[in-house]
Write a protein that holds these residues in place. Sequence first.
Motif, short mmCIF file in Angstrom:
data_model
loop_
_atom_site.label_atom_id
_atom_site.label_comp_id
_atom_site.label_asym_id
_atom_site.label_seq_id
_atom_site.Cartn_x
_atom_site.Cartn_y
_atom_site.Cartn_z
N GLN A 6 0.69 -1.05 -0.10
CA GLN A 6 -0.15 0.21 -0.29
C GLN A 6 0.79 1.17 0.22
OE1 GLN A 6 -3.30 0.12 -0.32
NE2 GLN A 6 -3.40 -1.65 -0.86
N ASP A 7 1.69 1.18 -0.77
CA ASP A 7 2.84 2.38 -1.00
C ASP A 7 3.82 2.74 0.21
OD1 ASP A 7 2.51 2.60 -3.94
OD2 ASP A 7 0.59 3.37 -3.57
N ASP A 19 -5.45 -9.98 13.54
CA ASP A 19 -5.93 -10.33 12.74
C ASP A 19 -7.11 -9.71 11.83
OD1 ASP A 19 -6.24 -13.16 13.97
OD2 ASP A 19 -8.85 -12.97 14.29
N LEU A 20 -6.99 -10.29 10.09
CA LEU A 20 -7.08 -9.07 9.43
C LEU A 20 -8.48 -9.36 8.81
CD1 LEU A 20 -4.27 -10.21 6.63
CD2 LEU A 20 -4.45 -8.38 8.14
N HIS A 21 -9.03 -10.00 9.70
CA HIS A 21 -10.72 -9.27 9.01
C HIS A 21 -11.65 -8.46 9.10
CE1 HIS A 21 -14.29 -11.22 7.36
NE2 HIS A 21 -14.90 -11.57 8.65
N GLU A 22 -11.85 -8.02 8.84
CA GLU A 22 -12.93 -6.54 8.74
C GLU A 22 -11.94 -5.75 9.67
OE1 GLU A 22 -16.14 -8.18 10.71
OE2 GLU A 22 -17.73 -8.38 8.93
N ASN A 36 -8.91 -5.36 4.61
CA ASN A 36 -10.13 -4.62 3.63
C ASN A 36 -8.87 -3.72 2.32
OD1 ASN A 36 -12.28 -5.01 3.88
ND2 ASN A 36 -12.76 -3.99 6.07
N ASP A 37 -7.93 -3.66 2.51
CA ASP A 37 -6.91 -2.67 1.45
C ASP A 37 -6.96 -3.77 0.51
OD1 ASP A 37 -6.30 -0.02 2.32
OD2 ASP A 37 -4.23 -0.58 3.38
N GLY A 38 -6.59 -3.70 -0.62
CA GLY A 38 -6.43 -3.85 -2.22
C GLY A 38 -4.99 -4.97 -1.74
N PHE A 39 -5.54 -6.11 -2.44
CA PHE A 39 -3.76 -6.73 -2.21
C PHE A 39 -3.14 -7.06 -3.64
CE2 PHE A 39 -2.49 -11.43 -3.36
CZ PHE A 39 -1.01 -11.37 -2.18
N ASP A 40 -1.84 -5.55 -3.09
CA ASP A 40 -0.65 -5.09 -4.16
C ASP A 40 -0.01 -6.26 -3.83
OD1 ASP A 40 0.03 -3.96 -1.63
OD2 ASP A 40 -0.16 -2.71 -2.09
N MET A 41 0.42 -7.16 -3.30
CA MET A 41 1.46 -8.26 -2.84
C MET A 41 1.96 -8.71 -4.62
SD MET A 41 1.84 -9.81 0.25
CE MET A 41 3.06 -11.23 0.54
N TRP A 42 0.73 -8.85 -5.50
CA TRP A 42 1.01 -9.64 -6.55
C TRP A 42 0.51 -8.74 -7.96
CZ3 TRP A 42 2.99 -14.05 -8.09
CH2 TRP A 42 2.05 -14.88 -9.63
N LYS A 43 1.55 -8.44 -8.60
CA LYS A 43 1.56 -7.44 -9.94
C LYS A 43 1.20 -8.07 -11.39
CE LYS A 43 3.66 -4.72 -7.44
NZ LYS A 43 2.90 -3.53 -6.79
N GLY A 44 -0.38 -9.64 -11.19
CA GLY A 44 -0.74 -9.91 -12.21
C GLY A 44 -1.70 -9.56 -11.92
N ASN A 45 -3.17 -10.48 -12.17
CA ASN A 45 -4.46 -9.69 -12.53
C ASN A 45 -5.30 -10.30 -10.84
OD1 ASN A 45 -7.25 -9.16 -12.49
ND2 ASN A 45 -7.64 -11.32 -14.40
N THR A 46 -5.27 -9.47 -10.10
CA THR A 46 -6.18 -9.98 -8.97
C THR A 46 -7.19 -10.15 -8.14
OG1 THR A 46 -5.16 -7.59 -7.37
CG2 THR A 46 -4.23 -8.56 -7.77
N TYR A 94 -6.71 -7.92 1.12
CA TYR A 94 -5.65 -8.87 1.70
C TYR A 94 -6.32 -9.66 2.34
CZ TYR A 94 -1.33 -6.70 0.70
OH TYR A 94 -0.60 -6.44 0.01
N GLU A 95 -7.48 -10.04 3.01
CA GLU A 95 -8.28 -10.86 4.31
C GLU A 95 -8.50 -11.47 3.36
OE1 GLU A 95 -12.94 -8.96 3.90
OE2 GLU A 95 -11.57 -9.00 5.31
N ASP A 96 -8.69 -11.91 2.13
CA ASP A 96 -8.91 -12.70 1.09
C ASP A 96 -7.93 -13.82 0.45
OD1 ASP A 96 -11.63 -11.49 0.56
OD2 ASP A 96 -10.70 -10.43 -1.11
#
Length: 398
Positions: free
Chosen positions: A265-266, A284-287, A292-302, A307-309
């Motif tokens: 997350q920059d 815990d990350l849930h909720e 809730n932040d977008g998962f940005d550890m992968w540079k492909g199609n997410t 992150y909680e996913d």
Amino acid sequence: MRFLFCLVSFIISIQGFAQNPVIEPYVNFLNHIDKTSAKDYILQKFDDHDIVILCERDHSEFTQYELVKEILSDERFQKNIKNLFTEIGLINLQPEITQFLKTKGLDSVIVDKRLSQFQRDASFWVIWDRYNYHFLLKTIYDINNLSDNQIHYYPSDVEFDWQKVNNVEDYDKEQEFELEPRDSLIARNIINTYKRISSKGNNKALIILNYRHAFKINMVTSNGETVKNAGKYLQDYFGERLASILTNRPIFTSNGNGFVYGLIQDGKWDASFKSENIRNMGFDLHETVFGNDGFDMWKGNTDNLKYEDVFDGFVFYEPLENHRLLDYYKGLVPKEHEKEFFRRYRIQMEYIDNDEVLKKLDNNDFRESLLKEVNTPKERKYPNFDQLMEIRDENLRD
């Protein structure tokens, strides 16, 4: 005391570290939850789960293994969990390593010699140069040597035996994962070993997997190719019995010539912990704002993944400036192993068609320089460390 507090607040403000609104939601969250240490959080996950995956940082990063040592040294782990699996370490070494780790009272010289042997044979690469593996095995040996509650360790990487490799053809044949995804083999090794030990009533285990291998879902590349991860195989098998935990770390992605490092997350996550001077924490990350932040550890199609996913929990253990990357150590390739080292080296260079290096292999100066490198401890920071600090600290400026 009040004067001191005001003075510290003033110094922080003139340095430009007044709270930036972009990290306010993260800071508010951190200030309103119980401060559970990384070690305690990981151990507490075993109250409700049989399996906990810990996502390893860069293989070379050392402080994360100081956390692992804290976990393994805790009486709760030794009495109630006992089992450790790692991605690193070939599965065919399991019997030999197990025997060594359970043999008490060995002379320190013999211990160091065996540790270096396991380090050299840990991989299908010429040599495994990351000091962490030596440190981990030494940690387990020392604990077992002094305790009746033995830690059981299971290296789980693909099977590979350098003694069966005499040429490039053998090397190619021995790499089983060229025919089947390596992640499926690692997961299968873990599951099969777990079945065996759990049949004896020993059903708890910590599993250390690196980067994407720990993801509990598969990933998709930018061109639509599915990348299957060991964590997903394990999630499918263990279901709700499994929890996967992310450790604070830079993101590293390949650019074809090496790895490029960035921040989650920059840098907002790292900045929020820096703002509150938190160096050791888990939750815990849930909720949560983090989950809730977008998962940005992968540079492909997410596909709008959060992150909680991908992970159930998060631990922060030491800020980036305290991370140390350690490679090599004195005695990694002793005199008696030099011939075997260069035999393996030549085969691997032939395998990857590196003619430039092959031409140098008979040169004594070149060989001596290689030996000096692998037998000299090397400590470093992340490749673009200063840039990472700038990215993080920009989020601290009001």
